[in-house]
Design an enzyme around this catalytic site. Structure first.
Site, PDB file in Angstrom:
ATOM      1  N   CYS A 411       0.826  -1.205   0.000  1.00  0.00           N
ATOM      2  CA  CYS A 411       0.000   0.000   0.000  1.00  0.00           C
ATOM      3  C   CYS A 411       0.867   1.264   0.000  1.00  0.00           C
ATOM      4  O   CYS A 411       1.392   1.634  -1.036  1.00  0.00           O
ATOM      5  CB  CYS A 411      -1.001  -0.058   1.149  1.00  0.00           C
ATOM      6  SG  CYS A 411      -2.479   0.893   0.732  1.00  0.00           S
ATOM      7  N   HIS A 542      -3.629  -5.084   0.093  1.00  0.00           N
ATOM      8  CA  HIS A 542      -3.044  -5.684   1.302  1.00  0.00           C
ATOM      9  C   HIS A 542      -3.126  -7.208   1.231  1.00  0.00           C
ATOM     10  O   HIS A 542      -4.104  -7.792   1.719  1.00  0.00           O
ATOM     11  CB  HIS A 542      -3.807  -5.209   2.540  1.00  0.00           C
ATOM     12  CG  HIS A 542      -3.590  -3.772   2.859  1.00  0.00           C
ATOM     13  ND1 HIS A 542      -2.630  -3.339   3.734  1.00  0.00           N
ATOM     14  CD2 HIS A 542      -4.202  -2.662   2.400  1.00  0.00           C
ATOM     15  CE1 HIS A 542      -2.657  -2.014   3.816  1.00  0.00           C
ATOM     16  NE2 HIS A 542      -3.605  -1.579   3.010  1.00  0.00           N
ATOM     17  N   GLU A 544      -1.650  -9.309   2.955  1.00  0.00           N
ATOM     18  CA  GLU A 544      -1.541  -9.937   4.286  1.00  0.00           C
ATOM     19  C   GLU A 544      -2.889 -10.372   4.851  1.00  0.00           C
ATOM     20  O   GLU A 544      -2.960 -11.272   5.676  1.00  0.00           O
ATOM     21  CB  GLU A 544      -0.837  -8.990   5.270  1.00  0.00           C
ATOM     22  CG  GLU A 544      -1.617  -7.750   5.717  1.00  0.00           C
ATOM     23  CD  GLU A 544      -1.431  -6.538   4.806  1.00  0.00           C
ATOM     24  OE1 GLU A 544      -1.065  -6.735   3.627  1.00  0.00           O
ATOM     25  OE2 GLU A 544      -1.662  -5.400   5.260  1.00  0.00           O
TER      26      GLU A 544
HETATM   27  N1  GLN Z   1      -1.943   6.680   2.816  1.00  0.00           N
HETATM   28  C1  GLN Z   1      -2.083   5.956   1.601  1.00  0.00           C
HETATM   29  C2  GLN Z   1      -3.465   6.152   0.994  1.00  0.00           C
HETATM   30  O1  GLN Z   1      -4.381   6.559   1.665  1.00  0.00           O
HETATM   31  C3  GLN Z   1      -1.794   4.480   1.804  1.00  0.00           C
HETATM   32  C4  GLN Z   1      -2.784   3.787   2.685  1.00  0.00           C
HETATM   33  C5  GLN Z   1      -2.273   2.493   3.224  1.00  0.00           C
HETATM   34  O2  GLN Z   1      -1.078   2.223   3.228  1.00  0.00           O
HETATM   35  N2  GLN Z   1      -3.151   1.652   3.739  1.00  0.00           N
HETATM   36  O3  GLN Z   1      -3.665   5.876  -0.161  1.00  0.00           O
END
Ligand code: GLN
Length: 572
Positions: A411, A542, A544
């Site tokens: 992410c 994600h 995970e």
């Molecule tokens: N801050 C980034 C976004 O909002 C990544 C979010 C995250 O890593 N879950 O896109």
């Protein structure tokens, strides 16, 4: 099926929770409540109970109740509450939901999670819609009835033989009283279908050196004062419970000795179902609930746990993030699914994972320190928000790229990889994300127009891309090799995306977008070709959230494979 009501005083409303008239099987309910203090492992106890019942051939589902006013876990700072676990349907929940999914192999949905806020919200919405037909809507019974309705609905939807419901917090807190009231009402209505397990803690104070039962006695009594008698006590402690203490708890908490289960600290959470079975917990539960079941089939689990223990050679991974500190303590709970996914893949690679937390701000204070990353076999940067520690993470990513250290970004870890590549390879020196620098010349990572509108309305609760989306995986890439499939479903939680306007420039500079949304507009996986770097890959989603001991995630497996190779290469 016979219709039952809670009791006459609750009158008409009670019929709304009466047994279903349809042929559907009647579910049993196991409530998990906590005594003495928080953090004693209710979630793992609930997950492990689910696992051992599944092993007896039962269909199990699990619910988590959190006693706070937040409607979901999405708006909470991770250092307040730990990881936000995202369900397939995009609901933002508590990390315990992750434990349930991982242990039981379930895919849960929003019906399996509730908070005080969400319960009140639907009761108030229903009242506004005149659904209570002019009744005076009161905290009792309407709030507990809403809770009961939701629990029954989730059990029915899952066609569960047993629903396990964990009530967050600790007995005696003002906050969870209405949930305990729901348990009490259900127990009165169908005593033979409802079982309450109290997960308690027995301290062994250093100076005394003896395991103390008194706090558990108080917890049991506090539960009694809410009108509930525990059916089982799961006695958490540093050491196993001896017979003397079992007897003492049994006497003072009005239970038979065989209803007290010893739950000592273990090296691995995955030992817990096996430990529970040492005290024959599944048989005890089945007997108490009047259920018949098949013989035990925990073998696959037992084998996986044994092989995880046989993994003795280390693999060293640095996790570079920022949400580690809580006062003077380290809080790795924030990345619990990432940690577990690393463990699953390490065990499957025959390695013992050694994880080190590095606060990325340290690389901002002294960028030379980043060379310490050479000591690791791989580096992972998990998700994150905001500007703190961002430059330190970019420094770490650059170091991994230039020194061919396996890097896996998740992410924010992907967005920052793309920024690093744009700045140092694609020649877009001041590239940034508009999350940190709204006026950047090169908004490589930017917010999508539809999300921008929500943010302008201050609708933060609904301004993210959440839940499972399909990603199409390009042929002849690391991602494709890992997945072995040309399309996958993965879970998201972010506001920002790789800006489609710069994708061409980045590709030209050598970055491969090996995963995209089916329409090609959103970049889901970025990587470098194997010829350039052994493993430099990051995902906008994600992965995970979908890894488990029995089914490690393919991308984590590929990363671990690269880490093991790196270690062998460096160590010769
Ligand atoms: N801050 C980034 C976004 O909002 C990544 C979010 C995250 O890593 N879950 O896109």
């Amino acid at each position: 099926m016979r219709k039952r009501s809670i009791n006459t005083t609750l009158g008409e409303v009670a019929t709304s929770i009466s047994m279903s008239k349809t042929k559907q099987k009647r579910a049993k309910y196991i409530f998990i409540v906590g005594g003495v203090m928080s953090g004693v492992g209710k979630g793992i106890a609930a997950s492990s109970i689910g696992k051992i019942l599944q092993a007896r051939g039962l269909a199990v589902t699990a619910l988590k109740i959190d006693p706070y006013i937040n409607v979901d876990a999405g708006t909470m700072n991770p250092t307040e509450h730990g990881e936000v676990f995202v369900l397939q349907d995009g609901y933002e929940t508590d990390q315990d939901m992750g434990n349930y999914e991982r242990f039981m192999g379930l895919t849960l949905d929003r019906g399996n999670y509730m908070t005080t806020g969400s319960v009140y919200k639907s009761v108030i919405d229903r009242e506004r819609n005149l659904e209570y037909k002019g009744q005076c809507v009161e905290v009792v019974p309407h709030i507990p009835l809403e809770v009961i309705g939701r629990i029954r609905k989730a059990a029915k939807k899952a066609r569960a033989d047993v629903a396990i419901i964990e009530i967050g917090g600790t007995i005696g807190e003002y906050q969870n009283i209405l949930f305990l009231e729901a348990v009490r009402m259900m127990k009165i209505e169908c005593p033979e279908d409802v079982l309450v397990a109290l997960v308690s803690y027995l301290p062994i104070p250093g100076k005394i050196g003896e395991m103390k039962t008194k706090p558990t006695q108080y917890a049991s009594r506090t539960l009694n004062s809410a009108g509930i008698q525990a059916d089982i006590i799961i006695a958490r402690s540093a050491l196993p419970l001896d017979e003397k203490r079992k007897e003492k708890i049994a006497t003072f908490c009005s239970l038979r000795k065989d209803s007290i289960v010893s739950a000592p600290d273990v090296d691995s959470i995955y030992d817990v179902p096996l430990n529970f079975e040492k005290d024959n917990l599944s048989a005890i539960l089945l007997k108490k609930l009047g259920l018949r079941a098949k013989k035990n089939t925990l073998d696959e689990w037992r084998k996986a746990v044994a092989s995880s223990k046989a993994s003795v050679k280390p693999v060293r991974i640095a996790v570079v993030g920022k949400y580690f500190k809580t006062g003077d303590f380290v809080l790795s709970d924030v990345y619990i699914s990432v940690i577990e996914a690393l463990k699953h893949a390490a065990f499957a690679s025959g390695r013992k994972p050694e994880l080190t937390w590095i606060d990325s701000e340290e690389y901002e204070e002294d960028s030379d320190r980043v060379s310490e990353l050479r000591e690791y076999d791989g580096v992972l940067i998990p998700g994150g928000f905001g500007s703190r520690g961002v430059e330190g993470k970019i420094t770490a990513i650059r170091f991994c790229r230039e020194n061919k250290i396996p890097y896996f970004g998740i992410c924010y870890g992907m967005q920052l990889l793309v920024i690093e590549y744009a700045r140092h390879v694609a020649g877009l020196a001041s590239a940034h994300t508009t999350e940190v620098d709204a006026k950047t010349k090169y908004p490589i990572i930017d917010i999508l127009p539809e999300q921008r509108a929500k943010l302008a309305r201050k609708d933060y609760g609904g301004s993210m891309r959440l839940g499972a989306y399909q990603a199409v995986i390009a042929a002849k890439t690391l991602a494709r090799l890992a997945y072995g499939e040309d399309a996958v479903m993965e879970r998201h939680r972010h506001r920002y995306e790789v800006n489609p306007e710069y994708v061409g420039d980045l590709r030209k500079a050598g970055l491969v977008f090996s995963g995209t949304s089916p329409d090609g507009r959103l970049m889901e996986i970025a990587e470098l070709p194997k010829a350039v770097h052994p493993f430099f890959l990051a995902t906008q989603f994600h992965p995970e959230f979908q890894s488990s001991l029995l089914h490690p995630h393919p991308l984590f497996l590929a990363f671990l494979k690269a880490c093991v190779k790196q270690r062998e290469m460096v160590q010769g």
